[in-house]
Scaffold this motif. Structure first.
Motif, PDB file in Angstrom:
ATOM      1  N   MET A 152      17.431  34.749  65.640  1.00 31.44           N
ATOM      2  CA  MET A 152      16.626  33.991  66.572  1.00 31.44           C
ATOM      3  C   MET A 152      16.441  34.848  67.822  1.00 31.44           C
ATOM      4  N   SER A 153      15.223  34.973  68.251  1.00 30.44           N
ATOM      5  CA  SER A 153      14.961  35.689  69.497  1.00 30.44           C
ATOM      6  C   SER A 153      14.692  34.668  70.599  1.00 30.44           C
ATOM      7  N   ARG A 154      14.983  35.077  71.807  1.00 30.53           N
ATOM      8  CA  ARG A 154      14.863  34.179  72.955  1.00 30.53           C
ATOM      9  C   ARG A 154      14.107  34.899  74.062  1.00 30.53           C
ATOM     10  N   HIS A 155      13.144  34.197  74.640  1.00 30.40           N
ATOM     11  CA  HIS A 155      12.332  34.733  75.733  1.00 30.40           C
ATOM     12  C   HIS A 155      12.367  33.714  76.871  1.00 30.40           C
ATOM     13  N   GLY A 156      12.426  34.209  78.086  1.00 28.28           N
ATOM     14  CA  GLY A 156      12.482  33.289  79.213  1.00 28.28           C
ATOM     15  C   GLY A 156      11.745  33.814  80.418  1.00 28.28           C
ATOM     16  N   ALA A 157      11.327  32.885  81.248  1.00 29.01           N
ATOM     17  CA  ALA A 157      10.674  33.222  82.510  1.00 29.01           C
ATOM     18  C   ALA A 157      11.098  32.173  83.541  1.00 29.01           C
ATOM     19  N   THR A 158      11.371  32.640  84.744  1.00 32.10           N
ATOM     20  CA  THR A 158      11.740  31.734  85.828  1.00 32.10           C
ATOM     21  C   THR A 158      10.769  31.931  86.980  1.00 32.10           C
ATOM     22  N   PHE A 159      10.232  30.831  87.465  1.00 28.22           N
ATOM     23  CA  PHE A 159       9.301  30.851  88.586  1.00 28.22           C
ATOM     24  C   PHE A 159      10.009  30.256  89.803  1.00 28.22           C
ATOM     25  N   GLU A 160      10.141  31.044  90.839  1.00 24.37           N
ATOM     26  CA  GLU A 160      10.723  30.569  92.087  1.00 24.37           C
ATOM     27  C   GLU A 160       9.644  29.797  92.845  1.00 24.37           C
ATOM     28  N   ILE A 161       9.959  28.577  93.222  1.00 31.97           N
ATOM     29  CA  ILE A 161       9.020  27.734  93.949  1.00 31.97           C
ATOM     30  C   ILE A 161       9.437  27.762  95.414  1.00 31.97           C
ATOM     31  N   GLU A 162       8.675  28.522  96.198  1.00 30.09           N
ATOM     32  CA  GLU A 162       9.032  28.746  97.596  1.00 30.09           C
ATOM     33  C   GLU A 162       7.975  28.264  98.580  1.00 30.09           C
ATOM     34  N   SER A 163       6.875  27.727  98.071  1.00 28.80           N
ATOM     35  CA  SER A 163       5.806  27.254  98.947  1.00 28.80           C
ATOM     36  C   SER A 163       5.087  26.093  98.272  1.00 28.80           C
ATOM     37  N   THR A 199       8.380  20.345  96.385  1.00 26.97           N
ATOM     38  CA  THR A 199       9.658  20.762  96.948  1.00 26.97           C
ATOM     39  C   THR A 199      10.008  22.147  96.423  1.00 26.97           C
ATOM     40  N   PRO A 200      10.839  22.889  97.141  1.00 27.26           N
ATOM     41  CA  PRO A 200      11.280  24.190  96.645  1.00 27.26           C
ATOM     42  C   PRO A 200      12.186  24.013  95.431  1.00 27.26           C
ATOM     43  N   GLY A 201      12.241  25.026  94.602  1.00 25.08           N
ATOM     44  CA  GLY A 201      13.107  24.978  93.433  1.00 25.08           C
ATOM     45  C   GLY A 201      12.769  26.083  92.461  1.00 25.08           C
ATOM     46  N   LYS A 202      13.049  25.826  91.188  1.00 28.02           N
ATOM     47  CA  LYS A 202      12.794  26.793  90.120  1.00 28.02           C
ATOM     48  C   LYS A 202      12.219  26.070  88.925  1.00 28.02           C
ATOM     49  N   LEU A 203      11.332  26.742  88.227  1.00 28.32           N
ATOM     50  CA  LEU A 203      10.851  26.276  86.930  1.00 28.32           C
ATOM     51  C   LEU A 203      11.218  27.371  85.935  1.00 28.32           C
ATOM     52  N   THR A 204      12.060  27.030  84.972  1.00 29.93           N
ATOM     53  CA  THR A 204      12.481  27.991  83.962  1.00 29.93           C
ATOM     54  C   THR A 204      11.949  27.547  82.612  1.00 29.93           C
ATOM     55  N   ILE A 205      11.295  28.471  81.926  1.00 34.50           N
ATOM     56  CA  ILE A 205      10.753  28.205  80.592  1.00 34.50           C
ATOM     57  C   ILE A 205      11.474  29.122  79.615  1.00 34.50           C
ATOM     58  N   ILE A 206      12.003  28.542  78.555  1.00 34.53           N
ATOM     59  CA  ILE A 206      12.696  29.326  77.529  1.00 34.53           C
ATOM     60  C   ILE A 206      12.039  29.040  76.185  1.00 34.53           C
ATOM     61  N   TYR A 207      11.714  30.108  75.486  1.00 37.18           N
ATOM     62  CA  TYR A 207      11.107  30.009  74.164  1.00 37.18           C
ATOM     63  C   TYR A 207      12.063  30.657  73.173  1.00 37.18           C
ATOM     64  N   GLU A 208      12.612  29.862  72.259  1.00 28.93           N
ATOM     65  CA  GLU A 208      13.495  30.366  71.220  1.00 28.93           C
ATOM     66  C   GLU A 208      12.713  30.411  69.919  1.00 28.93           C
ATOM     67  N   GLN A 209      12.664  31.570  69.355  1.00 29.04           N
ATOM     68  CA  GLN A 209      11.852  31.796  68.161  1.00 29.04           C
ATOM     69  C   GLN A 209      12.772  31.942  66.954  1.00 29.04           C
ATOM     70  N   ASP A 210      12.624  31.050  65.964  1.00 28.67           N
ATOM     71  CA  ASP A 210      13.407  31.116  64.738  1.00 28.67           C
ATOM     72  C   ASP A 210      12.967  32.290  63.883  1.00 28.67           C
ATOM     73  N   ASP A 211      13.884  32.753  63.053  1.00 28.73           N
ATOM     74  CA  ASP A 211      13.565  33.857  62.159  1.00 28.73           C
ATOM     75  C   ASP A 211      12.782  33.425  60.926  1.00 28.73           C
ATOM     76  N   GLY A 212      12.800  32.136  60.609  1.00 27.44           N
ATOM     77  CA  GLY A 212      12.134  31.620  59.411  1.00 27.44           C
ATOM     78  C   GLY A 212      10.621  31.556  59.544  1.00 27.44           C
ATOM     79  N   LYS A 213      10.010  31.142  58.478  1.00 32.89           N
ATOM     80  CA  LYS A 213       8.545  31.009  58.426  1.00 32.89           C
ATOM     81  C   LYS A 213       8.187  29.539  58.197  1.00 32.89           C
ATOM     82  N   PHE A 214       6.944  29.182  58.513  1.00 30.73           N
ATOM     83  CA  PHE A 214       6.464  27.833  58.225  1.00 30.73           C
ATOM     84  C   PHE A 214       6.248  27.680  56.732  1.00 30.73           C
ATOM     85  N   GLU A 215       6.479  26.450  56.254  1.00 33.80           N
ATOM     86  CA  GLU A 215       6.177  26.181  54.858  1.00 33.80           C
ATOM     87  C   GLU A 215       4.697  25.846  54.729  1.00 33.80           C
ATOM     88  N   ASP A 216       4.109  26.277  53.632  1.00 37.00           N
ATOM     89  CA  ASP A 216       2.681  25.992  53.414  1.00 37.00           C
ATOM     90  C   ASP A 216       2.467  24.627  52.827  1.00 37.00           C
TER      91      ASP A 216
END
Length: 79
Positions: free
Chosen positions: A1-12, A62-79
């Motif tokens: 499983m691969s994992r990708h993430g991004a965090t957005f700092e909310i400062e304004s 309000t100030p804060g953070k928005l964190t998005i995480i995408y976890e990608q499974d190694d499997g494939k979709f079934e047809d």
């Protein structure tokens, strides 16, 4: 499983508005997908409620953070 993430700092108010728009789009997309593909299922309703809570929380600039995480499974979709 691969994992990708991004965090957005909310400062304004501009950052806050951008985070709100991201969450509004995510909510709208989940809502439409729930109506067309998963309508009436319990997991679709739970997912929609979770995104609704996120969207509603972002309505207040309000100030804060928005964190998005995408976890990608190694499997494939079934047809």
């Amino acid at each position: 499983m691969s994992r990708h993430g991004a965090t957005f700092e909310i400062e304004s108010k501009t950052d806050s508005y951008a985070a709100r728009r991201i969450l509004e789009r995510a909510y709208d997309t989940i809502r439409e997908e729930s109506r067309s593909v998963r309508e009436g299922t319990d997991d679709a309703q739970a997912l929609l409620r979770e995104f609704e809570a996120l969207r509603d929380a972002a309505r207040h600039p309000t100030p804060g953070k928005l964190t998005i995480i995408y976890e990608q499974d190694d499997g494939k979709f079934e047809d």
